[in-house]
Design a protein around this motif. Structure first.
Motif, PDB file in Angstrom:
ATOM      1  N   HIS A 122       0.839  -1.203   0.000  1.00 35.58           N
ATOM      2  CA  HIS A 122       0.000   0.000   0.000  1.00 35.58           C
ATOM      3  C   HIS A 122       0.877   1.257   0.000  1.00 35.58           C
ATOM      4  N   VAL A 123       1.895   1.239   0.830  1.00 31.10           N
ATOM      5  CA  VAL A 123       2.783   2.415   0.916  1.00 31.10           C
ATOM      6  C   VAL A 123       3.486   2.636  -0.413  1.00 31.10           C
ATOM      7  N   LEU A 124       3.952   1.545  -1.036  1.00 29.89           N
ATOM      8  CA  LEU A 124       4.709   1.663  -2.286  1.00 29.89           C
ATOM      9  C   LEU A 124       3.821   1.941  -3.487  1.00 29.89           C
ATOM     10  N   ALA A 125       2.512   1.871  -3.312  1.00 28.70           N
ATOM     11  CA  ALA A 125       1.611   2.156  -4.444  1.00 28.70           C
ATOM     12  C   ALA A 125       1.351   3.655  -4.600  1.00 28.70           C
ATOM     13  N   ARG A 126       1.836   4.446  -3.626  1.00 31.44           N
ATOM     14  CA  ARG A 126       1.587   5.886  -3.704  1.00 31.44           C
ATOM     15  C   ARG A 126       2.461   6.537  -4.785  1.00 31.44           C
ATOM     16  N   ILE A 127       1.850   7.449  -5.550  1.00 32.60           N
ATOM     17  CA  ILE A 127       2.613   8.173  -6.575  1.00 32.60           C
ATOM     18  C   ILE A 127       2.912   9.566  -6.023  1.00 32.60           C
ATOM     19  N   ARG A 128       4.162   9.903  -5.864  1.00 31.67           N
ATOM     20  CA  ARG A 128       4.512  11.206  -5.305  1.00 31.67           C
ATOM     21  C   ARG A 128       5.574  11.872  -6.177  1.00 31.67           C
ATOM     22  N   ALA A 129       5.885  13.122  -5.888  1.00 33.00           N
ATOM     23  CA  ALA A 129       6.868  13.885  -6.683  1.00 33.00           C
ATOM     24  C   ALA A 129       8.235  13.198  -6.654  1.00 33.00           C
ATOM     25  N   GLY A 130       9.107  13.624  -7.566  1.00 34.48           N
ATOM     26  CA  GLY A 130      10.382  12.911  -7.652  1.00 34.48           C
ATOM     27  C   GLY A 130      11.584  13.801  -7.879  1.00 34.48           C
ATOM     28  N   VAL A 131      11.624  14.972  -7.250  1.00 35.86           N
ATOM     29  CA  VAL A 131      12.796  15.851  -7.391  1.00 35.86           C
ATOM     30  C   VAL A 131      13.507  15.901  -6.048  1.00 35.86           C
ATOM     31  N   LEU A 132      14.756  15.415  -6.028  1.00 27.70           N
ATOM     32  CA  LEU A 132      15.513  15.303  -4.772  1.00 27.70           C
ATOM     33  C   LEU A 132      16.582  16.383  -4.707  1.00 27.70           C
ATOM     34  N   GLU A 133      16.574  17.152  -3.620  1.00 25.71           N
ATOM     35  CA  GLU A 133      17.630  18.135  -3.388  1.00 25.71           C
ATOM     36  C   GLU A 133      18.956  17.406  -3.160  1.00 25.71           C
ATOM     37  N   HIS A 134      20.043  18.116  -3.371  1.00 25.12           N
ATOM     38  CA  HIS A 134      21.360  17.463  -3.194  1.00 25.12           C
ATOM     39  C   HIS A 134      21.575  17.069  -1.729  1.00 25.12           C
ATOM     40  N   GLY A 135      20.966  17.813  -0.788  1.00 26.16           N
ATOM     41  CA  GLY A 135      21.085  17.461   0.634  1.00 26.16           C
ATOM     42  C   GLY A 135      20.389  16.159   0.949  1.00 26.16           C
ATOM     43  N   PHE A 136      19.237  15.933   0.322  1.00 26.61           N
ATOM     44  CA  PHE A 136      18.507  14.680   0.544  1.00 26.61           C
ATOM     45  C   PHE A 136      19.312  13.518  -0.040  1.00 26.61           C
ATOM     46  N   ALA A 137      19.840  13.733  -1.251  1.00 23.31           N
ATOM     47  CA  ALA A 137      20.617  12.664  -1.894  1.00 23.31           C
ATOM     48  C   ALA A 137      21.813  12.271  -1.027  1.00 23.31           C
ATOM     49  N   LYS A 138      22.444  13.281  -0.415  1.00 25.11           N
ATOM     50  CA  LYS A 138      23.620  13.019   0.449  1.00 25.11           C
ATOM     51  C   LYS A 138      23.204  12.189   1.669  1.00 25.11           C
ATOM     52  N   LEU A 139      22.025  12.497   2.208  1.00 21.06           N
ATOM     53  CA  LEU A 139      21.532  11.770   3.378  1.00 21.06           C
ATOM     54  C   LEU A 139      21.213  10.317   3.008  1.00 21.06           C
ATOM     55  N   MET A 140      20.667  10.115   1.810  1.00 20.31           N
ATOM     56  CA  MET A 140      20.371   8.741   1.357  1.00 20.31           C
ATOM     57  C   MET A 140      21.670   7.951   1.226  1.00 20.31           C
ATOM     58  N   ARG A 141      22.716   8.566   0.725  1.00 23.22           N
ATOM     59  CA  ARG A 141      24.001   7.876   0.605  1.00 23.22           C
ATOM     60  C   ARG A 141      24.568   7.550   1.993  1.00 23.22           C
ATOM     61  N   GLU A 142      24.416   8.503   2.929  1.00 21.74           N
ATOM     62  CA  GLU A 142      24.915   8.270   4.297  1.00 21.74           C
ATOM     63  C   GLU A 142      24.153   7.105   4.949  1.00 21.74           C
ATOM     64  N   ALA A 143      22.888   6.952   4.522  1.00 19.97           N
ATOM     65  CA  ALA A 143      22.066   5.869   5.078  1.00 19.97           C
ATOM     66  C   ALA A 143      22.291   4.557   4.339  1.00 19.97           C
ATOM     67  N   GLN A 144      23.272   4.537   3.431  1.00 17.83           N
ATOM     68  CA  GLN A 144      23.586   3.338   2.622  1.00 17.83           C
ATOM     69  C   GLN A 144      22.385   2.930   1.767  1.00 17.83           C
ATOM     70  N   CYS A 145      21.659   3.981   1.267  1.00 17.03           N
ATOM     71  CA  CYS A 145      20.482   3.715   0.421  1.00 17.03           C
ATOM     72  C   CYS A 145      20.558   4.454  -0.903  1.00 17.03           C
ATOM     73  N   GLY A 146      21.727   4.979  -1.248  1.00 15.90           N
ATOM     74  CA  GLY A 146      21.794   5.849  -2.427  1.00 15.90           C
ATOM     75  C   GLY A 146      22.262   5.180  -3.705  1.00 15.90           C
ATOM     76  N   GLU A 147      22.587   3.888  -3.652  1.00 13.78           N
ATOM     77  CA  GLU A 147      23.225   3.238  -4.809  1.00 13.78           C
ATOM     78  C   GLU A 147      22.325   3.251  -6.044  1.00 13.78           C
ATOM     79  N   ARG A 148      21.054   2.806  -5.911  1.00 10.61           N
ATOM     80  CA  ARG A 148      20.167   2.780  -7.090  1.00 10.61           C
ATOM     81  C   ARG A 148      19.783   4.203  -7.512  1.00 10.61           C
ATOM     82  N   MET A 149      19.597   5.092  -6.535  1.00  5.10           N
ATOM     83  CA  MET A 149      19.302   6.504  -6.840  1.00  5.10           C
ATOM     84  C   MET A 149      20.413   7.078  -7.727  1.00  5.10           C
ATOM     85  N   ASP A 150      21.655   6.831  -7.379  1.00  4.56           N
ATOM     86  CA  ASP A 150      22.784   7.345  -8.172  1.00  4.56           C
ATOM     87  C   ASP A 150      22.907   6.650  -9.520  1.00  4.56           C
TER      88      ASP A 150
END
Ligand code: APR
Ligand code: PHB
Length: 390
Positions: A38-66
């Protein structure tokens, strides 16, 4: 059950904080009302600030995003039949944004929690924070017929606008500020080639439009519609015809249309709840604030809340320093209101207000003229769009 931090809400905010804290050895649990599907079925915006991207990498979740995300160095504004470009890279001092669907962000976060063995409970019913004014708060929820109690030291309300956390703050403490806009956004997703490699925001006398994308084979389009409209009022053909009427002729001519795979109408509101802390309860993300999607600030303003909470809780547990927790609400709100301002400004600039007068029209024209004739104005828009510092 006992954990150090109990997080209510398994959306991007709750999952990102849980992941960051886990990597620092801080024990958390996420209680999510719905299923992962249900959570993954939501359609939301998709523009990530560079600060958010950095936080995703710090969380070891940025590989596919990059790997799959698209770096965008600018966007365009269509107005008066022409296209003008906002050069983000030039006017933000070399920064940019990543276009990467929020559904994918959430999927990456769930998979990261799985890899670390993070505790995420789905279908948690009647989640209720208790004793948030005490030093020993706890949260209960129902697992079928069973009532489960989670003792904790801090409760994070990351349960979105309709969640239970904000409502747990006493009415004589909570102050809410809201502005509701007199229109909505009708959005569609289509498996078509995007009309442009960069986003196009459209100001038109018939109303706002936006040409966005999720990938080079998945397009996302929006048009401003009256609040009385329903998705079923709009056939795909009617949508495409209206979108083309709002685009510059050369853009409309190259628009690739196709069947919609998702069609919905989102209302637009600006909302901030203050304070973002009460006792041992801390609000983060949509639980505390909502922006109109015009500036793509929703997920990004949640990111700064998570960044501040992450460092505050690490300070508490690893350094015995509570200054981050004590200063959280004031610090988070300072950046939240700047995101509110930018989202409001973009919304006022680009939409056709039903109750506007000629003065409003001239003011919009003047804002547009100033933006594209002033490097200072371009720097102001660019630094906000790529993301102000945390
Ligand atoms: N108990 C448990 N979970 C709840 C409850 C509740 N009472 N109420 C809501 N939730 C869950 C929702 O199902 C949702 O998965 O909390 C989660 C909140 O997630 P979001 O609404 O996505 O908010 P947030 O995580 O702050 O995300 C910030 O991302 O979702 C987008 O555009 C949205 O700008 C927002 C941004
Ligand atoms: C989207 O792609 O859904 C999107 C992009 C930019 C916005 C709003 C929505 O400002």
């Amino acid at each position: 059950m006992k954990v150090q931090v109990c997080i209510i809400g398994g959306g991007p905010s709750g999952l990102l904080l849980s992941q960051l804290l886990h990597l620092q050895g801080i024990d958390t649990i996420v209680l999510e009302k719905y299923s992962r599907e249900h959570v993954l079925a939501r359609i939301r915006a998709g523009v990530l600030e560079h600060g958010f991207a950095k936080l995703m990498r710090e969380a070891q979740c940025g590989e596919r995003m990059d790997r799959e995300g698209e770096i965008h160095h600018g966007f365009e504004i269509a107005h008066d039949g022409r296209l003008d470009r906002v050069d983000l890279h030039k006017y933000s001092g070399g920064n940019s944004v990543i276009v990467y669907g929020q559904t994918e962000v959430t999927r990456d976060l769930y998979e990261a929690r799985d890899r670390l063995g993070g505790k995420v409970v789905h279908n948690a019913e009647d989640v209720t924070p208790h004793d948030i004014d005490s030093g020993a708060p706890y949260v209960t929820y129902r697992d079928g017929d069973k009532l489960v109690r989670v003792d904790c030291e801090f409760v994070i309300g990351a349960d979105g606008f309709h969640g239970v956390s904000r409502k747990s703050i006493p009415n004589d403490v909570l102050r809410e500020h809201e502005k509701v806009y007199p229109f909505g956004w009708l959005g569609i997703l289509s498996r078509t080639k995007p009309v442009s490699p960069e986003l196009i925001y459209v100001k038109h006398e018939r109303g706002f439009a936006l040409c966005s994308l999720r990938s080079q084979v998945l397009s996302r389009y929006y048009i401003q519609v009256p609040l009385t409209d329903k998705p079923e009022d709009w056939s795909d053909d009617a949508f495409w015809i209206e979108l083309k009427r709002r685009l510059p002729a050369d853009v409309a001519a190259r628009l690739v249309t196709g069947p919609s795979i998702e069609k919905s109408i989102a209302p637009l509101r600006s909302f901030v709840a203050e304070p973002m802390r009460h006792g041992r309860l801390f609000l983060a993300g949509d639980a505390a604030h909502i922006v109109p999607p015009t500036g793509a600030r929703g997920l990004n303003s949640a990111a700064s809340d998570i960044y501040y909470l992450y460092h505050a809780l690490v300070g508490h547990y690893l350094k015995g320093d509570d200054s981050g927790l004590d200063g959280y609400s004031q610090k988070a709100l300072a950046r939240v209101w700047k995101a509110q301002r930018f989202s409001w400004w973009m919304t006022m600039l680009l939409h056709r207000f039903p109750d506007r007068v000629s003065y409003d029209d001239r003011l919009q024209d003047t804002e547009m003229d100033y933006l594209f004739s002033s490097e200072t104005a371009m720097r102001l828009v660019s630094e906000n769009y790529v993301g102000l510092p945390f």
